[in-house]
Design a protein around this motif. Structure first.
Motif, short mmCIF file in Angstrom:
data_model
loop_
_atom_site.label_atom_id
_atom_site.label_comp_id
_atom_site.label_asym_id
_atom_site.label_seq_id
_atom_site.Cartn_x
_atom_site.Cartn_y
_atom_site.Cartn_z
N ARG A 165 0.84 -1.21 0.00
CA ARG A 165 0.00 0.00 0.00
C ARG A 165 0.88 1.26 0.00
NH1 ARG A 165 -2.70 1.13 5.02
NH2 ARG A 165 -3.45 3.21 4.55
N VAL A 166 1.91 1.24 0.83
CA VAL A 166 2.82 2.39 0.90
C VAL A 166 3.53 2.57 -0.44
CG1 VAL A 166 4.92 3.28 1.98
CG2 VAL A 166 3.14 2.25 3.40
N MET A 167 3.97 1.45 -1.04
CA MET A 167 4.69 1.52 -2.32
C MET A 167 3.75 2.04 -3.43
SD MET A 167 7.80 0.55 -1.81
CE MET A 167 8.92 -0.57 -0.96
N THR A 168 2.47 1.67 -3.34
CA THR A 168 1.51 2.15 -4.33
C THR A 168 1.24 3.64 -4.13
OG1 THR A 168 0.50 -0.03 -4.29
CG2 THR A 168 -0.81 1.72 -5.30
N MET A 169 1.16 4.03 -2.87
CA MET A 169 0.91 5.44 -2.57
C MET A 169 2.11 6.30 -2.99
SD MET A 169 0.05 7.11 1.10
CE MET A 169 -1.38 6.09 1.28
N GLU B 135 3.27 19.71 -2.28
CA GLU B 135 1.96 19.41 -2.88
C GLU B 135 1.70 17.90 -2.92
OE1 GLU B 135 1.05 20.82 -6.93
OE2 GLU B 135 1.86 22.74 -6.19
N LEU B 136 2.71 17.17 -3.40
CA LEU B 136 2.57 15.71 -3.50
C LEU B 136 2.34 15.09 -2.12
CD1 LEU B 136 5.37 14.67 -6.01
CD2 LEU B 136 2.91 14.38 -6.31
N LEU B 137 3.12 15.56 -1.14
CA LEU B 137 2.99 15.03 0.21
C LEU B 137 1.61 15.37 0.80
CD1 LEU B 137 6.56 15.89 1.45
CD2 LEU B 137 5.59 13.59 1.42
N SER B 138 1.14 16.58 0.51
CA SER B 138 -0.17 16.99 1.03
C SER B 138 -1.26 16.09 0.45
CB SER B 138 -0.47 18.44 0.66
OG SER B 138 0.49 19.29 1.24
N GLU B 139 -1.15 15.79 -0.85
CA GLU B 139 -2.15 14.90 -1.47
C GLU B 139 -2.12 13.52 -0.80
OE1 GLU B 139 -1.21 14.92 -5.65
OE2 GLU B 139 -1.66 17.08 -5.78
N SER B 140 -0.91 13.05 -0.52
CA SER B 140 -0.80 11.73 0.13
C SER B 140 -1.42 11.77 1.53
CB SER B 140 0.65 11.31 0.26
OG SER B 140 1.27 11.38 -0.98
N LEU B 141 -1.20 12.87 2.24
CA LEU B 141 -1.75 12.94 3.60
C LEU B 141 -3.27 12.93 3.57
CD1 LEU B 141 0.50 15.39 5.63
CD2 LEU B 141 0.52 12.91 5.55
N ILE B 142 -3.85 13.57 2.56
CA ILE B 142 -5.32 13.57 2.44
C ILE B 142 -5.80 12.13 2.19
CG2 ILE B 142 -7.24 14.37 0.98
CD1 ILE B 142 -5.64 17.06 0.76
N GLU B 143 -5.05 11.42 1.33
CA GLU B 143 -5.41 10.03 1.04
C GLU B 143 -5.29 9.16 2.32
OE1 GLU B 143 -3.14 8.73 -2.37
OE2 GLU B 143 -3.63 6.63 -1.93
#
Ligand code: ATP
Length: 239
Positions: A120-124, A175-183
């Motif tokens: 899951r982490v690798m996919t994220m 930005e990328l990290l923020s999107e991941s945190l929302i996910e």
């Protein structure tokens, strides 16, 4: 706001004779992203370190699902459901990305769910998948932050605490990290975010607290904090 599952009450802590936290009250409910903002030296890192057991509180309470964690050691706090992504990421530099991620699961029983979470982490974070066998020291700052967050998720926390998400990173990485945190948040993990970039923090968080010299001076929704003149003046630079 639903009933908080994580609650800090009248928490006090410091270093030897130096008291830094002077009775902090803070709560997080399931599904929330909550930010903690404040000037340099206000006590943000000290609060996260106290919650994760790196520093012992001198008074007060830290409850998760009604269980008292104040004074517990870091293992018990991690198994209690709190993961800490420290300032500076603190990866094991000479270990591979994959091994760093697996360190997050070191207190879990080794079963199929650990492998599933790694997938899951690798996919994220596909960049981590591409670099799974490289030493963590070879990662860019943004990738290191991905790895530190991934390591946090590998413990299956209820609450993920992140100290300085954006520090030293390019806007695109943030930005990328923020999107991941929302996910991550949508997958059911509550987030407590310490962030010096107040606009980034308020954009991400549903609610926020302002800490000033070891005490909470404001607690409100992100929208209210953005509008609050004292907050704008002190932390956003636009009165
Ligand atoms: P920053 O954004 O600058 O990291 P912060 O809000 O996270 O600020 P803390 O790092 O929690 O602030 O520091 C709060 C206070 O505690 C500061 O006055 C700092 O000098 C002091 N302090 C932090 N770590 C130690 C330590 N190991 N020993 C003694 N004092 C410390």
């Amino acid at each position: 706001m639903s009933e908080p599952f994580f609650q800090v009450d009248k928490l006090e802590a410091g270093y030897g004779e130096i008291r830094v936290l002077w009775g902090i009250d803070l709560a997080v409910s399931a599904g929330e992203i909550v930010c903690l903002i404040g000037s340099n030296g206000a006590g943000k890192t000290t609060l996260l370190r106290t919650v994760s057991g790196l520093l012992q509180p001198t008074a007060g309470s830290i409850l998760i699902d009604g269980q008292e964690l104040a004074g517990a050691d870091t293992r018990r706090i991690l198994t209690g459901g709190i993961a800490h992504v420290p300032e500076g990421r603190r990866l094991f530099r000479t270990m591979s990305v994959k091994d760093n991620l697996m360190m997050g699961a070191y207190l879990r029983k080794r079963d199929a769910s650990v492998e599933e979470d790694l997938e899951r982490v690798m996919t994220m974070f596909p960049r981590l998948a591409e670099r799974a066998h490289q030493d963590a020291s070879t990662l860019s700052g943004g990738e290191q932050q991905m790895c530190a967050i991934g390591r946090g998720i590998m413990s299956r926390p209820k609450l993920l605490m992140i100290d300085e998400l954006s520090l030293g990173l390019a806007p695109r990485a943030v930005e990328l990290l923020s999107e991941s945190l929302i996910e991550i948040n949508k997958s059911g993990v509550a987030i407590l975010l310490v962030e010096q970039d107040v606009m980034t923090a308020l954009d991400l968080a549903h609610r926020g607290y302002v800490i000033d010299r070891g005490q909470i001076s404001f607690a409100a929704t992100s929208e209210e904090l953005r509008q609050e003149p004292a907050v704008r003046e002190a932390y956003i630079g636009a009165a």
